[in-house]
Design an enzyme around this catalytic site. Sequence first.
Site, PDB file in Angstrom:
ATOM      1  N   LEU A  29     -28.671  -4.575  33.529  1.00  0.00           N
ATOM      2  CA  LEU A  29     -27.863  -3.427  33.117  1.00  0.00           C
ATOM      3  C   LEU A  29     -27.704  -2.406  34.243  1.00  0.00           C
ATOM      4  O   LEU A  29     -28.629  -2.152  35.009  1.00  0.00           O
ATOM      5  CB  LEU A  29     -28.506  -2.751  31.899  1.00  0.00           C
ATOM      6  CG  LEU A  29     -28.640  -3.627  30.644  1.00  0.00           C
ATOM      7  CD1 LEU A  29     -29.217  -2.813  29.479  1.00  0.00           C
ATOM      8  CD2 LEU A  29     -27.307  -4.239  30.243  1.00  0.00           C
ATOM      9  N   HIS A  30     -26.507  -1.836  34.333  1.00  0.00           N
ATOM     10  CA  HIS A  30     -26.213  -0.758  35.284  1.00  0.00           C
ATOM     11  C   HIS A  30     -25.545   0.375  34.512  1.00  0.00           C
ATOM     12  O   HIS A  30     -25.363   0.282  33.287  1.00  0.00           O
ATOM     13  CB  HIS A  30     -25.344  -1.276  36.428  1.00  0.00           C
ATOM     14  CG  HIS A  30     -24.115  -2.012  35.993  1.00  0.00           C
ATOM     15  ND1 HIS A  30     -23.088  -1.409  35.297  1.00  0.00           N
ATOM     16  CD2 HIS A  30     -23.758  -3.325  36.116  1.00  0.00           C
ATOM     17  CE1 HIS A  30     -22.146  -2.293  35.055  1.00  0.00           C
ATOM     18  NE2 HIS A  30     -22.529  -3.468  35.526  1.00  0.00           N
ATOM     19  N   HIS A  33     -22.759  -0.424  31.975  1.00  0.00           N
ATOM     20  CA  HIS A  33     -23.231  -0.877  30.663  1.00  0.00           C
ATOM     21  C   HIS A  33     -23.772   0.310  29.843  1.00  0.00           C
ATOM     22  O   HIS A  33     -23.509   0.410  28.638  1.00  0.00           O
ATOM     23  CB  HIS A  33     -24.384  -1.871  30.817  1.00  0.00           C
ATOM     24  CG  HIS A  33     -24.043  -3.153  31.501  1.00  0.00           C
ATOM     25  ND1 HIS A  33     -24.619  -3.528  32.688  1.00  0.00           N
ATOM     26  CD2 HIS A  33     -23.209  -4.169  31.163  1.00  0.00           C
ATOM     27  CE1 HIS A  33     -24.175  -4.723  33.050  1.00  0.00           C
ATOM     28  NE2 HIS A  33     -23.297  -5.133  32.144  1.00  0.00           N
ATOM     29  N   GLN A  57     -20.075 -20.100  29.636  1.00  0.00           N
ATOM     30  CA  GLN A  57     -18.943 -19.457  30.311  1.00  0.00           C
ATOM     31  C   GLN A  57     -19.032 -19.603  31.830  1.00  0.00           C
ATOM     32  O   GLN A  57     -18.216 -19.035  32.556  1.00  0.00           O
ATOM     33  CB  GLN A  57     -18.819 -17.988  29.905  1.00  0.00           C
ATOM     34  CG  GLN A  57     -19.902 -17.067  30.428  1.00  0.00           C
ATOM     35  CD  GLN A  57     -19.786 -15.671  29.843  1.00  0.00           C
ATOM     36  OE1 GLN A  57     -19.937 -15.476  28.644  1.00  0.00           O
ATOM     37  NE2 GLN A  57     -19.495 -14.682  30.681  1.00  0.00           N
ATOM     38  N   GLY A 142     -15.731  -3.326  28.462  1.00  0.00           N
ATOM     39  CA  GLY A 142     -15.324  -2.547  29.625  1.00  0.00           C
ATOM     40  C   GLY A 142     -13.989  -3.009  30.188  1.00  0.00           C
ATOM     41  O   GLY A 142     -13.741  -4.215  30.327  1.00  0.00           O
ATOM     42  N   GLN A 148     -10.710 -10.296  29.976  1.00  0.00           N
ATOM     43  CA  GLN A 148     -11.645 -10.492  28.858  1.00  0.00           C
ATOM     44  C   GLN A 148     -11.287  -9.570  27.689  1.00  0.00           C
ATOM     45  O   GLN A 148     -11.323  -9.982  26.524  1.00  0.00           O
ATOM     46  CB  GLN A 148     -13.073 -10.211  29.339  1.00  0.00           C
ATOM     47  CG  GLN A 148     -14.108 -10.190  28.249  1.00  0.00           C
ATOM     48  CD  GLN A 148     -15.514 -10.189  28.825  1.00  0.00           C
ATOM     49  OE1 GLN A 148     -16.013 -11.225  29.226  1.00  0.00           O
ATOM     50  NE2 GLN A 148     -16.155  -9.034  28.880  1.00  0.00           N
ATOM     51  N   SER A 181     -23.113  -6.249  37.915  1.00  0.00           N
ATOM     52  CA  SER A 181     -24.409  -6.867  38.190  1.00  0.00           C
ATOM     53  C   SER A 181     -24.322  -7.702  39.457  1.00  0.00           C
ATOM     54  O   SER A 181     -25.308  -7.861  40.178  1.00  0.00           O
ATOM     55  CB  SER A 181     -24.827  -7.747  37.013  1.00  0.00           C
ATOM     56  OG  SER A 181     -24.767  -7.002  35.808  1.00  0.00           O
TER      57      SER A 181
HETATM   58  P1  AMP Z   1     -21.405  -8.196  31.712  1.00  0.00           P
HETATM   59  O1  AMP Z   1     -22.871  -7.936  31.547  1.00  0.00           O
HETATM   60  O2  AMP Z   1     -20.968  -8.175  33.143  1.00  0.00           O
HETATM   61  O3  AMP Z   1     -20.938  -9.399  30.935  1.00  0.00           O
HETATM   62  O4  AMP Z   1     -20.665  -6.954  31.061  1.00  0.00           O
HETATM   63  C1  AMP Z   1     -20.929  -6.554  29.745  1.00  0.00           C
HETATM   64  C2  AMP Z   1     -19.914  -5.519  29.341  1.00  0.00           C
HETATM   65  O5  AMP Z   1     -19.984  -4.418  30.231  1.00  0.00           O
HETATM   66  C3  AMP Z   1     -18.473  -6.038  29.410  1.00  0.00           C
HETATM   67  O6  AMP Z   1     -17.727  -5.493  28.328  1.00  0.00           O
HETATM   68  C4  AMP Z   1     -17.998  -5.519  30.725  1.00  0.00           C
HETATM   69  O7  AMP Z   1     -16.591  -5.352  30.801  1.00  0.00           O
HETATM   70  C5  AMP Z   1     -18.694  -4.163  30.765  1.00  0.00           C
HETATM   71  N1  AMP Z   1     -18.792  -3.671  32.131  1.00  0.00           N
HETATM   72  C6  AMP Z   1     -19.270  -4.323  33.210  1.00  0.00           C
HETATM   73  N2  AMP Z   1     -19.133  -3.569  34.309  1.00  0.00           N
HETATM   74  C7  AMP Z   1     -18.550  -2.415  33.912  1.00  0.00           C
HETATM   75  C8  AMP Z   1     -18.124  -1.219  34.572  1.00  0.00           C
HETATM   76  N3  AMP Z   1     -18.265  -1.062  35.897  1.00  0.00           N
HETATM   77  N4  AMP Z   1     -17.556  -0.245  33.840  1.00  0.00           N
HETATM   78  C9  AMP Z   1     -17.378  -0.393  32.499  1.00  0.00           C
HETATM   79  N5  AMP Z   1     -17.755  -1.487  31.813  1.00  0.00           N
HETATM   80  C10 AMP Z   1     -18.333  -2.484  32.511  1.00  0.00           C
END
Ligand code: AMP
Length: 279
Positions: A29-30, A33, A57, A142, A148, A181
């Site tokens: 997580l960043h 998230h 995926q 996001g 997506q 990430s």
């Molecule tokens: P992930 O863990 O990369 O699958 O992302 C999980 C959710 O966080 C998804 O809905 C992503 O679009 C969203 N997300 C990832 N990076 C960002 C970001 N920089 N800003 C906003 N949402 C994000």
Amino acid sequence: MQLCRTVAQVRALRPRFERLGFVPTMGSLHDGHLGLIRRAKATCGAVAVSVFVNPIQFAPGEDLERYPRDLERDLELAQGAGADFVFAPEPSELYPAGFSSRVDVGLTHGAENAARPGHFSGVATVVAKLFNIVQPTVAVFGQKDAEQCAVIRRLAADLDLPVKIDIAPTAREPDGLAMSSRNSYLSPVERAAAAAVSRALGAAQARFHSGERDPDVLRIAVAAVLGAEPLAQTQYVAFADPDSLAPLSTPARRMLLSLAVRFGRTRLIDNVLLDAGGI
Ligand code: AMP
């Protein structure tokens, strides 16, 4: 905050919450998230987060094995952002022996779909499962992953899923790089070079806002910025309808501009919605 490892644990917990927000993630997580988690909490008063690196995926040769995983850290961060529970299943919990179904949303025109065949069917399948397990009122995704978002909106609409899809803006580092990430894969030199991606989007956005509507002209503005960065290997620069993802080759007032660019072994995606609105 509770940790659920099984579907049964989530089902037992779910009745405690009337309205429940949901943020599906692959962990690591960043702040991007965490912004989604806070947004879901503010909307619903309670929020569930899933942490699951979804094997179906990833194509063979992609980064499934090396994708960063640190559940302890994720639990602390999720709790700090207000999560009420985290669902972190093992792959065998979601894909037991005999599993064979796939959700295929279509929307095959998208540039990311072409670059990663089968990826969005893997995403749609796990998201449909997670929605059925968590039964959220609102699910927050996001804009960073624009294709997506289009797939999930279609999935929810087409299958009458009783969940509201909410899209949050892209969270960025101070130099504009979209938080991801996968940014942790970048060497310091690649990390500095990666800022060119958002600069390229910004250059096109500036041209759009000064009245340029022709994708071919905007594409040149993007290419000029990326071409000046020797470490940037552009995979695609795509202009598409933000909902159908159909490619646009003639001037339009509403376009999704998305990029995929490699820096060494790391593949980054980013996008901007160009919308003339009432202008
Ligand atoms: P992930 O863990 O990369 O699958 O992302 C999980 C959710 O966080 C998804 O809905 C992503 O679009 C969203 N997300 C990832 N990076 C960002 C970001 N920089 N800003 C906003 N949402 C994000």
